[in-house]
Design a protein around this motif. Structure first.
Motif, PDB file in Angstrom:
ATOM      1  N   VAL A 209       0.830  30.999 131.703  1.00 38.55           N
ATOM      2  CA  VAL A 209       0.881  30.952 130.234  1.00 38.55           C
ATOM      3  C   VAL A 209      -0.517  30.777 129.645  1.00 38.55           C
ATOM      4  N   SER A 210      -1.286  29.860 130.211  1.00 40.19           N
ATOM      5  CA  SER A 210      -2.618  29.578 129.653  1.00 40.19           C
ATOM      6  C   SER A 210      -3.638  30.658 129.998  1.00 40.19           C
ATOM      7  N   ASP A 211      -3.531  31.242 131.204  1.00 41.89           N
ATOM      8  CA  ASP A 211      -4.538  32.211 131.649  1.00 41.89           C
ATOM      9  C   ASP A 211      -4.214  33.653 131.240  1.00 41.89           C
ATOM     10  N   HIS A 212      -2.941  33.954 131.008  1.00 42.51           N
ATOM     11  CA  HIS A 212      -2.565  35.346 130.738  1.00 42.51           C
ATOM     12  C   HIS A 212      -1.821  35.526 129.410  1.00 42.51           C
ATOM     13  N   VAL A 213      -0.834  34.682 129.157  1.00 44.58           N
ATOM     14  CA  VAL A 213      -0.057  34.828 127.928  1.00 44.58           C
ATOM     15  C   VAL A 213      -0.919  34.547 126.698  1.00 44.58           C
ATOM     16  N   HIS A 214      -1.648  33.435 126.730  1.00 45.33           N
ATOM     17  CA  HIS A 214      -2.432  33.036 125.556  1.00 45.33           C
ATOM     18  C   HIS A 214      -3.465  34.094 125.151  1.00 45.33           C
ATOM     19  N   PRO A 215      -4.311  34.574 126.048  1.00 42.19           N
ATOM     20  CA  PRO A 215      -5.273  35.602 125.619  1.00 42.19           C
ATOM     21  C   PRO A 215      -4.598  36.905 125.188  1.00 42.19           C
ATOM     22  N   PHE A 216      -3.480  37.262 125.815  1.00 40.98           N
ATOM     23  CA  PHE A 216      -2.772  38.494 125.415  1.00 40.98           C
ATOM     24  C   PHE A 216      -2.252  38.358 123.992  1.00 40.98           C
ATOM     25  N   MET A 217      -1.613  37.244 123.666  1.00 46.18           N
ATOM     26  CA  MET A 217      -1.009  37.070 122.347  1.00 46.18           C
ATOM     27  C   MET A 217      -2.065  36.972 121.255  1.00 46.18           C
ATOM     28  N   THR A 218      -3.135  36.260 121.505  1.00 46.91           N
ATOM     29  CA  THR A 218      -4.168  36.120 120.471  1.00 46.91           C
ATOM     30  C   THR A 218      -4.936  37.420 120.253  1.00 46.91           C
ATOM     31  N   THR A 219      -5.003  38.260 121.285  1.00 47.47           N
ATOM     32  CA  THR A 219      -5.687  39.548 121.142  1.00 47.47           C
ATOM     33  C   THR A 219      -4.797  40.575 120.449  1.00 47.47           C
ATOM     34  N   MET A 220      -3.541  40.655 120.868  1.00 45.94           N
ATOM     35  CA  MET A 220      -2.629  41.652 120.316  1.00 45.94           C
ATOM     36  C   MET A 220      -2.130  41.280 118.917  1.00 45.94           C
ATOM     37  N   TYR A 221      -2.025  39.989 118.646  1.00 42.77           N
ATOM     38  CA  TYR A 221      -1.485  39.528 117.365  1.00 42.77           C
ATOM     39  C   TYR A 221      -2.413  38.492 116.746  1.00 42.77           C
ATOM     40  N   PRO A 222      -3.575  38.915 116.295  1.00 42.52           N
ATOM     41  CA  PRO A 222      -4.563  37.973 115.729  1.00 42.52           C
ATOM     42  C   PRO A 222      -4.092  37.315 114.443  1.00 42.52           C
ATOM     43  N   SER A 223      -3.071  37.887 113.790  1.00 39.33           N
ATOM     44  CA  SER A 223      -2.562  37.303 112.545  1.00 39.33           C
ATOM     45  C   SER A 223      -1.489  36.247 112.788  1.00 39.33           C
ATOM     46  N   SER A 224      -1.284  35.903 114.059  1.00 39.20           N
ATOM     47  CA  SER A 224      -0.297  34.885 114.450  1.00 39.20           C
ATOM     48  C   SER A 224       1.129  35.271 114.091  1.00 39.20           C
ATOM     49  N   ASP A 225       1.414  36.585 114.069  1.00 41.52           N
ATOM     50  CA  ASP A 225       2.768  37.047 113.740  1.00 41.52           C
ATOM     51  C   ASP A 225       3.510  37.556 114.980  1.00 41.52           C
ATOM     52  N   GLY A 226       3.003  37.222 116.174  1.00 38.96           N
ATOM     53  CA  GLY A 226       3.617  37.694 117.396  1.00 38.96           C
ATOM     54  C   GLY A 226       4.671  36.744 117.942  1.00 38.96           C
ATOM     55  N   TYR A 227       5.569  37.320 118.755  1.00 41.92           N
ATOM     56  CA  TYR A 227       6.607  36.541 119.433  1.00 41.92           C
ATOM     57  C   TYR A 227       6.443  36.732 120.936  1.00 41.92           C
ATOM     58  N   PHE A 228       6.399  35.627 121.649  1.00 44.75           N
ATOM     59  CA  PHE A 228       6.361  35.709 123.109  1.00 44.75           C
ATOM     60  C   PHE A 228       7.759  35.441 123.643  1.00 44.75           C
ATOM     61  N   GLN A 229       8.328  36.442 124.307  1.00 46.16           N
ATOM     62  CA  GLN A 229       9.690  36.331 124.835  1.00 46.16           C
ATOM     63  C   GLN A 229       9.674  35.819 126.263  1.00 46.16           C
ATOM     64  N   GLN A 230      10.584  34.921 126.549  1.00 46.16           N
ATOM     65  CA  GLN A 230      10.838  34.470 127.912  1.00 46.16           C
ATOM     66  C   GLN A 230      12.316  34.133 128.018  1.00 46.16           C
ATOM     67  N   ASP A 231      12.842  34.131 129.249  1.00 48.37           N
ATOM     68  CA  ASP A 231      14.249  33.807 129.412  1.00 48.37           C
ATOM     69  C   ASP A 231      14.419  32.301 129.610  1.00 48.37           C
TER      70      ASP A 231
END
Length: 348
Positions: free
Chosen positions: A222-244
């Motif tokens: 989460v810290s090494d891969h999810v966080h940089p992906f979400m902040t890069t793809m959704y810089p406006s903080s409008d992204g959703y990270f899905q997990q089961d």
């Protein structure tokens, strides 16, 4: 010389009209240009059967399995879709005055719309997950494609070095491929486990997991891969990270980490409604199609990473764009069908 071939309905009507007008067979034949035999046959059919149509009765041997027999055979299929042709024929012939052979059984089944197919493999889904899936579908039934583009999907999967031969076959109709009676549950086995993520915009990282994923390992992902992906793809903080709802995803240290970063993206818990399942299927199919199959886990890992990196943009974008239809499918089925992620395997 008379005309050859079947007469049209109009020509047959002319024959009947001429005879009813009092003309003899010879006079009718001379007037209309047909043979005397044709004139006699057409008029006789009209007198005896009232027939003026040129449609001939079906020829050939009478079908051994009538409509009632087809219903009987259909009940046998519904009772056990994994029956072999021999078993179906044997069960059908019990108590029947006239028995049939396997060739007749095969012909009848095809006439009824049944074909022998391998069942789709799906994960075993509990009643609890089905209820959660229905709740999720209801909560997101008004989401548009643009809304789903803001979701980054993630999941783990295991790929086996060796596969079953898949010799089990079932009898089903074309639209029954996802019927519960036409499915088989996936089996486990040794292999390589990976974690991956993607969104409509791009494929995310694919991380190999050396052992069963626990909360500590997942925190690193989460810290090494999810966080940089979400902040890069959704810089406006409008992204959703899905997990089961896997146990390691709901651990306290994971929940605390997400809480600390809730101003950057939102966590979306999706119960068995993940289109990444189709991407795992793409990888699986490509592995099976390799000219040289991996012979050890290191080669398998390299092959998986290579296949993942080459999945086309059209493939994963189409998955995201089809989410509104999948949500409607779950609502229509009231959550009792198998995972919506498995439905992707049918349509794509």
């Amino acid at each position: 010389m008379g005309k050859k071939g079947d007469l049209s309905n109009f020509e047959r009507g002319m024959v009947v009209g001429a005879r009813r007008a009092g003309l003899s067979i010879s006079q009718s034949a001379q007037l209309l240009g047909f043979s005397r035999t044709t004139i006699s046959r057409v008029y006789k059919e009209w007198c005896e059967k009232g027939k003026t149509s040129s449609m001939r009765q079906s020829c050939g041997r009478k079908c051994l399995v009538d409509a009632r027999g087809q219903r009987r055979m259909g009940r046998l299929i519904q009772a056990d879709k994994r029956s072999t042709l021999t078993e179906i024929t044997t069960r059908y012939n019990r108590g029947m005055e006239q028995s049939i052979c396997e060739a007749t059984t095969r012909t009848t089944l095809r006439r009824m719309g049944y074909n022998s197919r391998r069942p789709h493999r799906v994960p075993l889904i509990s009643t609890t997950n089905r209820k959660k899936r229905l709740q999720f579908a209801r909560a997101h039934q008004n989401w548009t494609v643009e809304d789903w583009k803001n979701v980054a999907w993630s999941d783990e999967s295991r790929f086996l070095l060796r596969h079953s031969d898949g010799r089990v076959r079932i009898w089903r109709k074309q639209n029954e491929n996802m019927d519960p009676s036409c499915l088989t549950v996936q089996a486990g086995g040794g292999g390589v486990m990976v974690w991956g993520m993607f969104s409509w915009h791009t494929l995310g990282p694919l991380v190999t997991i050396g052992h069963r994923l626990n909360a500590t390992d997942y925190l690193s992902i989460v810290s090494d891969h999810v966080h940089p992906f979400m902040t890069t793809m959704y810089p406006s903080s409008d992204g959703y990270f899905q997990q089961d709802n896997a146990p390691c995803h709901k651990a306290r240290i994971i929940s605390n980490w997400f809480l600390e970063h809730d101003n950057e993206f939102t966590v979306l818990q999706s119960p068995d409604l993940n289109p990444i399942e189709h991407l795992w299927d793409v990888v699986e199919r490509e592995l099976r199609a390799l000219d040289v199959h991996p012979t050890n886990l290191h080669q398998l890992q390299d092959a998986i990473l290579s296949i993942w990196a080459n999945i086309s943009k059209e493939c994963f974008q189409h998955l995201v764009e089809s989410m509104p239809r999948r949500i409607k499918a779950v609502l229509k089925a009231k959550g009792v069908k198998h995972s919506i992620s498995m439905v992707f395997l049918i349509i794509l």
